[in-house]
Design an enzyme around this catalytic site. Structure first.
Site, mmCIF file in Angstrom:
data_model
loop_
_atom_site.group_PDB
_atom_site.id
_atom_site.type_symbol
_atom_site.label_atom_id
_atom_site.label_comp_id
_atom_site.label_asym_id
_atom_site.label_seq_id
_atom_site.Cartn_x
_atom_site.Cartn_y
_atom_site.Cartn_z
ATOM 1 C CD1 TRP A 1 -16.202 17.314 -114.582
ATOM 2 C CD2 TRP A 1 -14.201 17.284 -113.591
ATOM 3 N NE1 TRP A 1 -16.330 17.949 -113.372
ATOM 4 C CE2 TRP A 1 -15.109 17.957 -112.746
ATOM 5 C CE3 TRP A 1 -12.874 17.132 -113.175
ATOM 6 C CZ2 TRP A 1 -14.743 18.476 -111.512
ATOM 7 C CZ3 TRP A 1 -12.502 17.658 -111.933
ATOM 8 C CH2 TRP A 1 -13.446 18.328 -111.134
ATOM 9 C CB SER B 1 -16.232 10.111 -115.498
ATOM 10 O OG SER B 1 -15.184 10.530 -116.355
ATOM 11 C CD GLU C 1 -22.683 13.710 -114.477
ATOM 12 O OE1 GLU C 1 -21.479 13.926 -114.790
ATOM 13 O OE2 GLU C 1 -23.085 13.789 -113.308
ATOM 14 C CB VAL D 1 -12.089 9.635 -112.718
ATOM 15 C CG1 VAL D 1 -12.499 10.126 -111.331
ATOM 16 C CG2 VAL D 1 -13.329 9.396 -113.571
ATOM 17 C CB ILE D 2 -7.298 13.188 -112.124
ATOM 18 C CG1 ILE D 2 -7.112 13.106 -113.643
ATOM 19 C CG2 ILE D 2 -5.937 13.336 -111.429
ATOM 20 C CD1 ILE D 2 -6.459 14.313 -114.272
ATOM 21 C CD GLU E 1 -6.655 18.458 -101.286
ATOM 22 O OE1 GLU E 1 -5.727 19.261 -101.501
ATOM 23 O OE2 GLU E 1 -7.680 18.737 -100.584
ATOM 24 C CB THR E 2 -12.090 13.814 -100.945
ATOM 25 O OG1 THR E 2 -12.707 13.851 -102.236
ATOM 26 C CG2 THR E 2 -11.741 15.214 -100.472
ATOM 27 C CG HIS F 1 -15.962 13.183 -105.512
ATOM 28 N ND1 HIS F 1 -15.864 14.032 -106.584
ATOM 29 C CD2 HIS F 1 -17.268 12.827 -105.433
ATOM 30 C CE1 HIS F 1 -17.069 14.189 -107.127
ATOM 31 N NE2 HIS F 1 -17.931 13.476 -106.436
ATOM 32 C CG PHE G 1 -14.829 1.308 -118.079
ATOM 33 C CD1 PHE G 1 -13.552 1.050 -117.591
ATOM 34 C CD2 PHE G 1 -15.640 2.180 -117.370
ATOM 35 C CE1 PHE G 1 -13.091 1.649 -116.428
ATOM 36 C CE2 PHE G 1 -15.173 2.787 -116.202
ATOM 37 C CZ PHE G 1 -13.898 2.521 -115.742
HETATM 38 N N1 LIG Z 1 -13.337 15.028 -110.435
HETATM 39 C C1 LIG Z 1 -13.755 14.513 -111.641
HETATM 40 C C2 LIG Z 1 -15.096 14.468 -112.010
HETATM 41 N N2 LIG Z 1 -16.041 14.949 -111.178
HETATM 42 C C3 LIG Z 1 -17.400 15.249 -111.629
HETATM 43 C C4 LIG Z 1 -18.306 14.002 -111.666
HETATM 44 O O1 LIG Z 1 -17.969 13.165 -112.754
HETATM 45 C C5 LIG Z 1 -19.772 14.447 -111.821
HETATM 46 O O2 LIG Z 1 -19.910 15.181 -113.026
HETATM 47 C C6 LIG Z 1 -20.248 15.283 -110.659
HETATM 48 O O3 LIG Z 1 -20.004 14.571 -109.453
HETATM 49 C C7 LIG Z 1 -21.739 15.620 -110.753
HETATM 50 O O4 LIG Z 1 -22.497 14.456 -110.875
HETATM 51 N N3 LIG Z 1 -15.456 13.940 -113.203
HETATM 52 C C8 LIG Z 1 -14.508 13.435 -114.063
HETATM 53 O O5 LIG Z 1 -14.860 12.962 -115.147
HETATM 54 N N4 LIG Z 1 -13.191 13.477 -113.715
HETATM 55 C C9 LIG Z 1 -12.777 13.993 -112.537
HETATM 56 O O6 LIG Z 1 -11.540 13.996 -112.259
HETATM 57 C C1 LIG Z 2 -12.246 12.639 -108.811
HETATM 58 C C2 LIG Z 2 -12.701 13.922 -108.246
HETATM 59 O O1 LIG Z 2 -13.877 14.232 -108.135
HETATM 60 C C3 LIG Z 2 -11.630 14.753 -107.675
HETATM 61 O O2 LIG Z 2 -10.946 15.386 -108.721
HETATM 62 C C4 LIG Z 2 -12.180 15.798 -106.722
HETATM 63 O O3 LIG Z 2 -11.077 16.280 -106.038
HETATM 64 P P1 LIG Z 2 -11.078 16.244 -104.439
HETATM 65 O O4 LIG Z 2 -11.192 14.785 -104.025
HETATM 66 O O5 LIG Z 2 -9.758 16.859 -104.045
HETATM 67 O O6 LIG Z 2 -12.273 17.063 -103.980
#
Ligand SMILES: Nc1c(NC[C@H](O)[C@H](O)[C@H](O)CO)[nH]c(=O)[nH]c1=O
Ligand SMILES: CC(=O)[C@@H](O)COP(=O)(O)O
Length: 158
Positions: free
Chosen positions: A31, A65, A67, A90-91, A94-95, A97, A122
């Protein structure tokens, strides 16, 4: 001290361990690969700069990330691996997550290092924006990959 007040790539080379016979695993999240590839380059080049043999640097990719913990564990459990460097970005979206991923991977990597009693670093950027990520992946604030590699070396010399 906030990253904006220092460079992630500045570090003292005093008393750095001889790592010529140390074996490193670098686990890279796919990602935001423009960022994570820059992190990998920084980590790889820093390890080689400080004496690691290229054949002793093993790279593995994971989808995201989240994983990194499991990918890091699969490498840390290998007896011949001395240290693991986990790289991701990890950016904020909107949510919420973002929060769940960041919390999970920080705790997960910590758990792996404690379980296998070896450095599992890390090297995960958690920026609010793409620009903040680029600034910390070889931009104006240095490279988090450099910092992660130096951290691994310093922990091996503990
Ligand atoms: N949004 C980002 C993700 N999302 C994917 C998760 O890390 C993971 O692969 C998924 O939820 C399935 O388990 N990952 C990043 O590394 N950076 C992001 O911005
Ligand atoms: C960190 C994330 O998983 C993120 O990029 C997902 O974006 P959103 O929160 O807008 O669904």
């Amino acid at each position: 001290m906030a990253t904006s007040l220092k460079s992630l790539s500045e570090h003292s080379s005093k008393n750095i361990l001889d790592i010529s016979n140390k074996k490193f695993a670098i686990v890279v999240s796919e990602w935001n690969e423009d960022v994570t590839e820059a992190l990998y380059s920084g980590a790889y080049q820093t390890l080689v700069q400080y004496g690691a043999a290229k054949e002793n640097i093993i790279r593995k990719n994971v989808p995201g990330s989240f994983e990194l913990s499991l990918g890091g564990q699969w490498m840390a459990q290998q007896e011949e691996i001395d240290a693991v460097i986990c790289l991701g970005c990890v950016i904020q979206g909107e949510t919420k997550h973002f929060d769940f991923i960041c919390d999970a991977v920080a705790q997960g990597i910590t758990n792996v290092s404690l379980k296998y009693n070896k450095p599992v670093i890390f090297g995960v950027l958690t920026p609010n924006t793409q620009q903040q990520a680029l600034d910390r992946a070889g931009g104006k604030h240095g490279n988090k990959g450099d910092e992660a590699a130096i951290t691994a070396i310093k922990m091996l010399g503990f």
